[in-house]
Structures are given as C-alpha cells and as structure tokens.
Design an enzyme around this catalytic site. Sequence first.
Site, PDB file in Angstrom:
ATOM      1  N   PHE A 130       4.218 -37.795  -1.184  1.00  0.00           N
ATOM      2  CA  PHE A 130       3.710 -37.383  -2.484  1.00  0.00           C
ATOM      3  C   PHE A 130       4.865 -37.416  -3.484  1.00  0.00           C
ATOM      4  O   PHE A 130       6.035 -37.335  -3.093  1.00  0.00           O
ATOM      5  CB  PHE A 130       3.133 -35.962  -2.410  1.00  0.00           C
TER       6      PHE A 130
ATOM      7  N   GLN B 184       0.916 -30.500 -17.702  1.00  0.00           N
ATOM      8  CA  GLN B 184       1.138 -31.734 -16.949  1.00  0.00           C
ATOM      9  C   GLN B 184       0.036 -32.772 -17.162  1.00  0.00           C
ATOM     10  O   GLN B 184      -1.145 -32.447 -17.052  1.00  0.00           O
ATOM     11  CB  GLN B 184       1.195 -31.405 -15.462  1.00  0.00           C
TER      12      GLN B 184
ATOM     13  N   HIS C  80      -1.364 -36.038 -15.389  1.00  0.00           N
ATOM     14  CA  HIS C  80      -1.298 -36.773 -14.116  1.00  0.00           C
ATOM     15  C   HIS C  80      -1.392 -38.261 -14.434  1.00  0.00           C
ATOM     16  O   HIS C  80      -2.252 -38.676 -15.221  1.00  0.00           O
ATOM     17  CB  HIS C  80      -2.470 -36.340 -13.230  1.00  0.00           C
TER      18      HIS C  80
ATOM     19  N   LEU D 176      -9.666 -37.809 -11.576  1.00  0.00           N
ATOM     20  CA  LEU D 176      -8.391 -38.009 -10.893  1.00  0.00           C
ATOM     21  C   LEU D 176      -8.456 -38.989  -9.729  1.00  0.00           C
ATOM     22  O   LEU D 176      -9.398 -38.974  -8.952  1.00  0.00           O
ATOM     23  CB  LEU D 176      -7.923 -36.658 -10.351  1.00  0.00           C
TER      24      LEU D 176
ATOM     25  N   GLU E 193      -2.444 -38.633  -6.173  1.00  0.00           N
ATOM     26  CA  GLU E 193      -1.134 -39.242  -5.955  1.00  0.00           C
ATOM     27  C   GLU E 193      -0.999 -39.700  -4.503  1.00  0.00           C
ATOM     28  O   GLU E 193      -0.205 -40.570  -4.179  1.00  0.00           O
ATOM     29  CB  GLU E 193      -0.089 -38.153  -6.245  1.00  0.00           C
TER      30      GLU E 193
ATOM     31  N   ARG F 216       5.431 -36.568 -11.678  1.00  0.00           N
ATOM     32  CA  ARG F 216       4.339 -36.982 -12.579  1.00  0.00           C
ATOM     33  C   ARG F 216       4.764 -37.131 -14.032  1.00  0.00           C
ATOM     34  O   ARG F 216       4.273 -38.004 -14.731  1.00  0.00           O
ATOM     35  CB  ARG F 216       3.221 -35.966 -12.491  1.00  0.00           C
TER      36      ARG F 216
ATOM     37  N   HIS G  54      -3.903 -32.455 -16.601  1.00  0.00           N
ATOM     38  CA  HIS G  54      -4.181 -32.085 -15.216  1.00  0.00           C
ATOM     39  C   HIS G  54      -3.849 -30.649 -14.863  1.00  0.00           C
ATOM     40  O   HIS G  54      -4.646 -29.954 -14.233  1.00  0.00           O
ATOM     41  CB  HIS G  54      -3.391 -33.029 -14.319  1.00  0.00           C
TER      42      HIS G  54
ATOM     43  N   ARG H  33       5.151 -29.594 -12.405  1.00  0.00           N
ATOM     44  CA  ARG H  33       4.819 -29.264 -11.014  1.00  0.00           C
ATOM     45  C   ARG H  33       4.831 -30.503 -10.132  1.00  0.00           C
ATOM     46  O   ARG H  33       4.362 -31.568 -10.536  1.00  0.00           O
ATOM     47  CB  ARG H  33       3.425 -28.633 -10.959  1.00  0.00           C
TER      48      ARG H  33
HETATM   49  C1  LIG Z   1      -9.043 -32.979  -9.622  1.00  0.00           C
HETATM   50  C2  LIG Z   1      -7.913 -32.093  -9.167  1.00  0.00           C
HETATM   51  C3  LIG Z   1      -7.228 -32.395  -8.018  1.00  0.00           C
HETATM   52  C4  LIG Z   1      -6.177 -31.586  -7.591  1.00  0.00           C
HETATM   53  N1  LIG Z   1      -5.514 -31.897  -6.445  1.00  0.00           N
HETATM   54  C5  LIG Z   1      -4.536 -31.078  -5.994  1.00  0.00           C
HETATM   55  C6  LIG Z   1      -3.884 -31.327  -4.760  1.00  0.00           C
HETATM   56  O1  LIG Z   1      -4.222 -32.258  -4.021  1.00  0.00           O
HETATM   57  N2  LIG Z   1      -2.896 -30.493  -4.370  1.00  0.00           N
HETATM   58  C7  LIG Z   1      -2.498 -29.428  -5.142  1.00  0.00           C
HETATM   59  O2  LIG Z   1      -1.587 -28.707  -4.731  1.00  0.00           O
HETATM   60  N3  LIG Z   1      -3.125 -29.157  -6.304  1.00  0.00           N
HETATM   61  C8  LIG Z   1      -4.125 -29.953  -6.745  1.00  0.00           C
HETATM   62  N4  LIG Z   1      -4.748 -29.660  -7.930  1.00  0.00           N
HETATM   63  C9  LIG Z   1      -4.429 -28.397  -8.620  1.00  0.00           C
HETATM   64  C10 LIG Z   1      -5.117 -27.240  -7.905  1.00  0.00           C
HETATM   65  O3  LIG Z   1      -6.328 -27.677  -7.350  1.00  0.00           O
HETATM   66  C11 LIG Z   1      -5.405 -26.076  -8.831  1.00  0.00           C
HETATM   67  O4  LIG Z   1      -4.275 -25.746  -9.580  1.00  0.00           O
HETATM   68  C12 LIG Z   1      -5.828 -24.852  -8.006  1.00  0.00           C
HETATM   69  O5  LIG Z   1      -6.862 -25.193  -7.118  1.00  0.00           O
HETATM   70  C13 LIG Z   1      -6.263 -23.712  -8.897  1.00  0.00           C
HETATM   71  O6  LIG Z   1      -6.801 -22.690  -8.092  1.00  0.00           O
HETATM   72  P1  LIG Z   1      -7.108 -21.262  -8.669  1.00  0.00           P
HETATM   73  O7  LIG Z   1      -7.518 -20.432  -7.523  1.00  0.00           O
HETATM   74  O8  LIG Z   1      -5.960 -20.805  -9.480  1.00  0.00           O
HETATM   75  O9  LIG Z   1      -8.308 -21.483  -9.693  1.00  0.00           O
HETATM   76  P2  LIG Z   1      -9.718 -22.307  -9.626  1.00  0.00           P
HETATM   77  O10 LIG Z   1      -9.961 -22.926  -8.312  1.00  0.00           O
HETATM   78  O11 LIG Z   1      -9.718 -23.191 -10.829  1.00  0.00           O
HETATM   79  O12 LIG Z   1     -10.769 -21.158  -9.809  1.00  0.00           O
HETATM   80  C14 LIG Z   1     -10.920 -20.455 -11.023  1.00  0.00           C
HETATM   81  C15 LIG Z   1     -11.967 -19.389 -10.822  1.00  0.00           C
HETATM   82  O13 LIG Z   1     -11.987 -18.535 -11.962  1.00  0.00           O
HETATM   83  C16 LIG Z   1     -13.319 -18.268 -12.313  1.00  0.00           C
HETATM   84  N5  LIG Z   1     -13.366 -17.951 -13.750  1.00  0.00           N
HETATM   85  C17 LIG Z   1     -12.714 -18.540 -14.769  1.00  0.00           C
HETATM   86  N6  LIG Z   1     -13.039 -17.959 -15.934  1.00  0.00           N
HETATM   87  C18 LIG Z   1     -13.903 -16.965 -15.647  1.00  0.00           C
HETATM   88  C19 LIG Z   1     -14.619 -16.004 -16.416  1.00  0.00           C
HETATM   89  N7  LIG Z   1     -14.512 -15.948 -17.749  1.00  0.00           N
HETATM   90  N8  LIG Z   1     -15.436 -15.149 -15.758  1.00  0.00           N
HETATM   91  C20 LIG Z   1     -15.574 -15.200 -14.413  1.00  0.00           C
HETATM   92  N9  LIG Z   1     -14.936 -16.084 -13.644  1.00  0.00           N
HETATM   93  C21 LIG Z   1     -14.113 -16.954 -14.251  1.00  0.00           C
HETATM   94  C22 LIG Z   1     -14.075 -19.524 -11.954  1.00  0.00           C
HETATM   95  O14 LIG Z   1     -15.439 -19.266 -11.766  1.00  0.00           O
HETATM   96  C23 LIG Z   1     -13.380 -19.919 -10.652  1.00  0.00           C
HETATM   97  O15 LIG Z   1     -13.964 -19.259  -9.573  1.00  0.00           O
HETATM   98  C24 LIG Z   1      -5.801 -30.458  -8.357  1.00  0.00           C
HETATM   99  C25 LIG Z   1      -6.502 -30.148  -9.513  1.00  0.00           C
HETATM  100  C26 LIG Z   1      -7.528 -30.967  -9.922  1.00  0.00           C
HETATM  101  C27 LIG Z   1      -8.230 -30.611 -11.211  1.00  0.00           C
END
Ligand SMILES: Cc1cc2nc3c(=O)[nH]c(=O)nc-3n(C[C@H](O)[C@H](O)[C@H](O)COP(=O)(O)OP(=O)(O)OC[C@H]3O[C@@H](n4cnc5c(N)ncnc54)[C@H](O)[C@@H]3O)c2cc1C
Length: 574
Positions: free
Chosen positions: A115, A235, A237, A247, A250, A281, A347, A389
């Site tokens: 990666f 960031q 991507h 997306l 990578e 990135r 991203h 990141r």
């Molecule tokens: C397409 C994509 C691919 C990715 N691939 C990778 C990867 O391969 N490896 C890696 O390390 N990272 C990757 N990332 C980054 C990583 O996935 C995210 O940074 C990470 O999953 C975020 O997790 P989280 O638990 O912080 O939030 P999230 O999974 O985004 O969850 C947010 C939560 O907050 C809740 N929420 C938000 N606002 C409110 C509100 N007002 N009221 C109630 N609930 C609310 C939502 O309902 C949700 O449950 C990727 C990101 C994307 C977009």
Amino acid sequence: MTHNFDTVIIGSGLAGLRAAIEAAKHGTVAVLTKLYPTRSHSTAAQGGIAAALGNEEPDSPEWHFYDTTKGGDFLGDQDAIAVMCEDAIRTVIELEHMGVPFSRTAEGKIAQRRFGGHTRDFGAAAVRRACYSADRTGHAILFALFEQSGLQGVKFFDEFHVLDIATEDGKCRGVIALEIKTGEVHVFNAKATLVASGGYGRVYKTTSNAIASTGDCLSILFRNGVPLQDMEFFQFHPTGLYGLGILVTEGARGEGGILINGKGERFMERYAPTIKDLAPRDMVSRAIMTEIREGRGIEGRDFVYLDLRPVKKEILEERLPEITTFCRIYMGLDPAESPIPVLPTAHYAMGGIPTDSDGRVFRDEHGAIFEGLFAAGECACVSVHGANRLGCNSLLDTVVFGRRAGMEIGRFLKTAERKDIGRDLAGRTEAALKAVCEKKGREKAAVIRNELQKKMMDECSVFRHKEDLEKLVEQIRALEGRSAEIRIKDSGKRFNTEVLEAIELTHLLTLSEVISVSALQREESRGAHSREDFPKRDDANWLKHTLAFKTDKGVALRYKPVSITKFQPEERKY
Ligand SMILES: Cc1cc2nc3c(=O)[nH]c(=O)nc-3n(C[C@H](O)[C@H](O)[C@H](O)COP(=O)(O)OP(=O)(O)OC[C@H]3O[C@@H](n4cnc5c(N)ncnc54)[C@H](O)[C@@H]3O)c2cc1C
C-alpha cells in the site's frame, strides 16, 4: 422521550462499535446512528488495515511508525503514532479472533499486500503490510464488530439523527436526537458521551465518501465551544473513477496496477523513483493534477489512466472483485482489458476533534479536557495522520483508538456522576428544529449545497492559493446567508429527509468555513495542504497544529506544538 445510559456513543462505524464493545464491560451503552448500523461508511473501506505482522516478508512496528510519521509530513504526534503502530499487530489478531474473515496466504496466515507509503528499512522499498479481506475489508470488520456489540448487550438506536450534544460548563451531559421514523425528539442523558461520527467528504463535489458523511457532530461541537484541529488537511485519493469519485482502492496499485498519462508514460517514476505508484496519496494526487495541467492528461483531457492489465486476471477476481465490478457497472469497462479513467477524489479528513490517545477531548491548546466527552475514528484528530494519512491506517486508527476510548470511559465511569440535560436545553433544540421545519424562504438547500461543494472543489482541493481561498471564505459566508432563506416543502414528521438535509447543509457550511480559514492562514505546503504561493514546507514557522475556535467574530485560530519523540523532520523523498 428521555433515556438514561452510562455511555452514549454517536456512530456505528468501526470506531463507535469497537468503543461500544469495551464500554459495555463497565455499564449500559446506547449507540445512536442516523443510518442502519452496518451502512456506516466504514463498510465501504476496501483495501485493508495496516499492521506489521511480517507474514509475507520482514516488517516491524518501528518501520510502520517511521512511515506513518513521514507520510504525514511530520505533523503527526509521534507519541500517539507509536501507540497505534505498536498496538497494530494485537489489534488485527483480536479482529481475527472476533471473526473477521481475512484473506489468507498459502500457509493459512493472514495475507498482506503493498500500500502507498508503507516501506521496509525506513523507506528502502515497498513492504506488504496491509491485511485485507479481498477488497471488502471494512465490510468484513464492521459486521464482526456489529455482532460482537450485540453480544455485549449494546442497545442500538438506529436512524436517530443527533441534533445537539449537551455541553455545559466544560462538561458533557448527553445527546439530543431526532427519531427519523417518527419525528420525535429524544433526550439521552449520559455520564460519558463518545463521538464517533466519521468524516465529512461531502463538503466536496467529487468524493469517495457516503452521502451521510456530512460531519454533523464536529460542527455541533464546534458551535458548543470545542476547537477543531488541523482542518486544512483534507486528503484527495488519487484514484477516483473519473466523473464519479467512487474509489478504486490503492490496493489495486499494491497488486501491480500502474498510472499512465496521455503520452503512455508511467509518470510516477519521475515523482517517486523508489516506490513510484505506491508513493503517499498527497504526492500521487499532486502528480496526477500536474500531468493534467501540463497537458499530459489522456487525449489532453482532465484524467489519467489506472492500468490494471499488469495484474493477473485471477488476482483481480480473487483480491479485487469489488472494484472490478464497480468498473463494469459504472464505467462499462473490464479492468482486465482496458485502462480505467481516474481523477483524485476527496477522501479523508485528517483534521477533527482534538483528542489524546485515550479519546479524551481537548478544550484548548494547553491540554484542558472536556469532562465526559470522548471522540474516536475519522471525526477525531489524535493526531496520528498528521498532514496526510497513509492507506490502511484509518481502519487501524478507528479500532485502536475506539478500544482505548472505551477503556478510558470505563475508568471515567468509576467516579462519574450523571447530571441530566436541562429542560431548557432540550427545549432550545426542539425550537431550533421547529424553526427549520417552518422555513418558508425562496432558496433550496440542495442548490446551495451543490454550489458550496463546487466552490470547495474549485478553490480548496489538491492545490490552493491565497486569492482563491480569500474569495472562497467570502462565498461561503454568502451561502450561509442564503441558507437562512431556504424553503421546506415537506410538512410531515415521519422520514422528513428534506429537513435533515437542510440541517446537514448548515454543518457542511460551518466545516467548509473552518477548512478554508485554516487553509488560508497556513502559509506553507505540507502533506495534503499544497499552497501554490508557498510551495515549500516551512518547519521554522509552521511545524504546529492549527486549532480553530468559534468566536463572535467568526473562526479564530490558535496553534499548539507537535509531539516529536523519535523522528526529526526530514525531506520527504520516495
Ligand atoms: C470508499 C472508502 C474506502 C476506504 N478504504 C479504506 C481502507 O481500505 N483502509 C483504511 O484504513 N481506511 C479506508 N477508508 C477510510 C475509513 O474507512 C474511514 O475513515 C473509517 O471507516 C471511518 O470510521 P468511523 O467509525 O470513524 O466512521 P463511519 O464508519 O463513517 O461511521 C460514522 C457513523 O456516524 C453516524 N453519524 C454521523 N452523523 C450522525 C448524526 N448526526 N446522528 C447520528 N449518527 C450520526 C453514522 O450513522 C455512522 O454510523 C476508506 C474510506 C472510504 C470512503
């Protein structure tokens, strides 16, 4: 309706769920999510989670620590980075034991792939550090954690949209949320509140982020006096599907895919001679934009190709099935046969709610803590990612710091007392909601949102410039003014998504202003923040974190030092 819990967690992504599993060992836990839990953006994570397991070739947590620091252009706090990289191996094995179906090597070990920015021997060559479940890693982990949190007795409030986080005198008392199905406002009193509400890529027009990634809770906390850290670092991507922003992981380059310009050149050889297409990135996104600006896009147009034809067909099918399907469905092409048109896509937010490595939220630049308030995951800024990141470090961040926040909540609950949310505050939130529902102006929230997203894309994306940023700040304020004049047509209570979108718009506007003001002030180029008028990194003046505060006069910026424990800033060569 009023609910009482020891801990309330906002967000059911990886950070929220991992914290919930831990906090449930110490008391009652409610998880609030505006979506169905497994639809959180974490489920979209494709490529993997980083850990120096060394299953495929020699690796070490120290190399991981160095790569993360250098990848973040030396803005990351090294004490926190060390915590994350040292805990990575245990974390991945724990996930495996919780039931995550990782892809395997021929001997049955967890498989690993290359990666961007992950190297061996302090930058000598790319290393296989990303543990993955084909290209559905986030999905696999999210389902395992969801199952585990159910087993721990965590109570879920699905499709509850948080409207306010109750803070008084530097203490947090809980959360006020709208039940989307009924339109009823609920009060959640809690001793500890953890914000794990994810990212806010929706401030940009072209993004890999889910529709729900609107940063609501960062904006709510900012309005309630919590600073936001390093928001100028967003960031891009390198490989979003052209025209869509969806997306392509990578991991596709990790498996041997390469980037090609309009002259058929593998241009990354010029920008990063050692690790080429697997440079971090920020560098790859800048390289793509530079190729396009200098007329070397495909047929002189505004995209380049990601060529996956060097990857064996069976590897595409086995390890990259999801993106192969995306290319077929959305672009009508088969990556085994044709190159894929790509362009950088918004991203990941490096910035966010400032926390220590136990999830406790800072109130200021001197380290004062907001009592009863915790944050983890993409919405938090620990800061382990610094100015940029590395791939696979976010899933790791969510699980490592989600767990640590849950453990810290356990310690906090031993002495914490609940003080219920006052009727006046709940009443204010209800009145504010009613005011939105009754808006009868002439503007449409969707129109303002589209304009905002386009402006952020044009003036504050991969490259930035003083004049553009100054103009942008003015434009955002004008859009804020217009957003007060919107019209809500739907007068119903049940599933009133029009009202929710109008509320989300206010958050997008607030965050856009913080991002652009922070970007305007930082007169240097570092990581994802690239100023054309200040093209060099300036450690003498800018090796520091930005903290943005809300004041009566607008966004005010203060700064705090970076923790440097092991690796002195050096020139970033790859
Ligand atoms: C397409 C994509 C691919 C990715 N691939 C990778 C990867 O391969 N490896 C890696 O390390 N990272 C990757 N990332 C980054 C990583 O996935 C995210 O940074 C990470 O999953 C975020 O997790 P989280 O638990 O912080 O939030 P999230 O999974 O985004 O969850 C947010 C939560 O907050 C809740 N929420 C938000 N606002 C409110 C509100 N007002 N009221 C109630 N609930 C609310 C939502 O309902 C949700 O449950 C990727 C990101 C994307 C977009």
